[in-house]
Write a protein that holds these residues in place. Structure first.
Motif, PDB file in Angstrom:
ATOM      1  N   GLY A  15      49.414  61.691  85.157  1.00 15.57           N
ATOM      2  CA  GLY A  15      48.059  61.486  85.651  1.00 15.57           C
ATOM      3  C   GLY A  15      47.751  60.008  85.788  1.00 15.57           C
ATOM      4  O   GLY A  15      48.443  59.153  85.214  1.00 15.57           O
ATOM      5  N   THR A  16      46.717  59.713  86.553  1.00 11.12           N
ATOM      6  CA  THR A  16      46.316  58.332  86.816  1.00 11.12           C
ATOM      7  C   THR A  16      45.066  57.993  86.007  1.00 11.12           C
ATOM      8  O   THR A  16      44.120  58.794  85.939  1.00 11.12           O
ATOM      9  N   HIS A  73      35.835  49.979  80.009  1.00  8.62           N
ATOM     10  CA  HIS A  73      36.489  48.801  80.577  1.00  8.62           C
ATOM     11  C   HIS A  73      37.364  49.239  81.745  1.00  8.62           C
ATOM     12  O   HIS A  73      37.877  50.366  81.775  1.00  8.62           O
ATOM     13  N   ASP A  74      37.538  48.327  82.711  1.00  8.31           N
ATOM     14  CA  ASP A  74      38.392  48.629  83.857  1.00  8.31           C
ATOM     15  C   ASP A  74      39.801  48.953  83.376  1.00  8.31           C
ATOM     16  O   ASP A  74      40.412  48.164  82.636  1.00  8.31           O
ATOM     17  N   THR A  75      40.301  50.094  83.803  1.00  8.58           N
ATOM     18  CA  THR A  75      41.620  50.563  83.349  1.00  8.58           C
ATOM     19  C   THR A  75      42.360  51.181  84.522  1.00  8.58           C
ATOM     20  O   THR A  75      41.809  52.015  85.246  1.00  8.58           O
ATOM     21  N   THR A  76      43.605  50.763  84.699  1.00  7.02           N
ATOM     22  CA  THR A  76      44.467  51.350  85.727  1.00  7.02           C
ATOM     23  C   THR A  76      45.841  51.624  85.113  1.00  7.02           C
ATOM     24  O   THR A  76      46.179  51.107  84.044  1.00  7.02           O
ATOM     25  N   GLY A  77      46.636  52.428  85.838  1.00  5.82           N
ATOM     26  CA  GLY A  77      47.971  52.757  85.376  1.00  5.82           C
ATOM     27  C   GLY A  77      48.217  54.253  85.423  1.00  5.82           C
ATOM     28  O   GLY A  77      47.371  55.030  85.890  1.00  5.82           O
ATOM     29  N   THR A  78      49.362  54.665  84.916  1.00  2.77           N
ATOM     30  CA  THR A  78      49.786  56.063  84.946  1.00  2.77           C
ATOM     31  C   THR A  78      50.250  56.501  83.565  1.00  2.77           C
ATOM     32  O   THR A  78      50.891  55.732  82.843  1.00  2.77           O
ATOM     33  N   ALA A  79      49.910  57.728  83.214  1.00  3.97           N
ATOM     34  CA  ALA A  79      50.386  58.338  81.964  1.00  3.97           C
ATOM     35  C   ALA A  79      51.315  59.495  82.321  1.00  3.97           C
ATOM     36  O   ALA A  79      51.022  60.287  83.232  1.00  3.97           O
ATOM     37  N   PRO A 128      45.402  68.109  77.492  1.00  7.35           N
ATOM     38  CA  PRO A 128      45.632  67.648  78.864  1.00  7.35           C
ATOM     39  C   PRO A 128      45.065  66.270  79.192  1.00  7.35           C
ATOM     40  O   PRO A 128      45.180  65.831  80.339  1.00  7.35           O
ATOM     41  N   SER A 129      44.474  65.593  78.222  1.00  8.44           N
ATOM     42  CA  SER A 129      43.863  64.289  78.502  1.00  8.44           C
ATOM     43  C   SER A 129      44.501  63.207  77.641  1.00  8.44           C
ATOM     44  O   SER A 129      44.806  63.429  76.469  1.00  8.44           O
ATOM     45  N   VAL A 130      44.673  62.026  78.241  1.00  7.16           N
ATOM     46  CA  VAL A 130      45.147  60.843  77.531  1.00  7.16           C
ATOM     47  C   VAL A 130      44.034  59.805  77.579  1.00  7.16           C
ATOM     48  O   VAL A 130      43.472  59.543  78.651  1.00  7.16           O
ATOM     49  N   SER A 131      43.708  59.219  76.446  1.00 10.21           N
ATOM     50  CA  SER A 131      42.657  58.203  76.397  1.00 10.21           C
ATOM     51  C   SER A 131      43.154  56.961  75.680  1.00 10.21           C
ATOM     52  O   SER A 131      43.856  57.061  74.670  1.00 10.21           O
TER      53      SER A 131
END
Length: 234
Positions: free
Chosen positions: A124-125, A131-137, A213-216
């Protein structure tokens, strides 16, 4: 009679002078007491101001230690390669003293093919929260059958006590999603290694990652999400 009047007059003057002397003594005593009281008051005020100054300084120092505002401007970059995971040993045969072959202790594993890997099972993206956060898990199954949560191209803010969480709470955009991940079940996977880069976090064998199902990227000190991603089956 004249002598008597003069004597009486002299006695009166003496009485007046004595009274004035006694009054002057009383005034001097009063002035001294006032001076001592004023000095004590000034010292008390100085002591109170000094105590307040120390209390304010301690409060500011404690706030800085707790909030760590400088962390927001300090980046920690971690770049880790994806682990491959050693595949389990397969059954082999070894020569026997008689010239034949004898099975080794791992021969019983030949009927179970080793899982291939690494294989991405879900990903997931990240979206931004506080805070601004980008990337992939990604959840990756390695060749040895273990699972790793991998963050790729992560870019978020640094902060105090940042953690990587798996949660069963759904990812919500906007401020409504900042604090939902401790409402239900969650797994505190590990302390965040860095706020930038590619990172691997091995998942415990007894954790069913599909139930979360969620990554934080979770700030445990202030109970807020910096950013989160929904894991979808690949």
């Amino acid at each position: 009679m004249e002598r008597t009047r003069r004597e009486n007059g002299e006695n009166g003057e003496n009485d007046d002078n004595g009274a004035r002397g006694e009054g002057g003594g009383e005034n001097a005593t009063h002035d001294g007491a006032t001076a001592r009281t004023t000095g004590t008051t000034r010292r008390t005020r100085k002591g109170v101001r000094a105590g307040l100054g120390i209390a304010v300084a301690l409060a500011v120092a404690a706030g800085l230690v707790w909030f760590k505002p400088w962390a927001l401007w300090v980046d920690e970059t971690v770049n880790e390669a994806l682990p491959t995971g050693a595949p389990p040993a397969t059954g082999t045969t070894a020569p026997s003293p008689s010239g034949g072959t004898a099975p080794t202790a791992t021969a019983g594993l030949t009927g179970s093919p080793a899982p291939t890997g690494p294989v991405t099972l879900a990903e997931g993206t990240f979206i931004s929260h506080e805070h601004d956060t980008t990337g992939t898990a990604k959840v990756v199954r390695l060749a040895d059958g273990t699972h790793t949560l991998r963050l790729e191209g992560l870019d978020t803010s640094n902060g105090p006590d940042l953690r990587v969480w798996l949660s069963d709470s759904p990812v919500k955009p906007g401020k409504a999603g900042w604090g939902v991940f401790d409402d239900g079940r969650y797994v505190n996977v590990a302390k965040l290694k860095g706020n930038k880069g590619d990172q691997n976090y091995p998942l415990p064998a007894d954790v069913d990652w599909s139930a979360y199902p969620s990554v934080s990227i979770w700030c445990d000190r202030f109970d807020v999400s910096f950013g989160a991603a929904t894991l979808a089956r690949a």
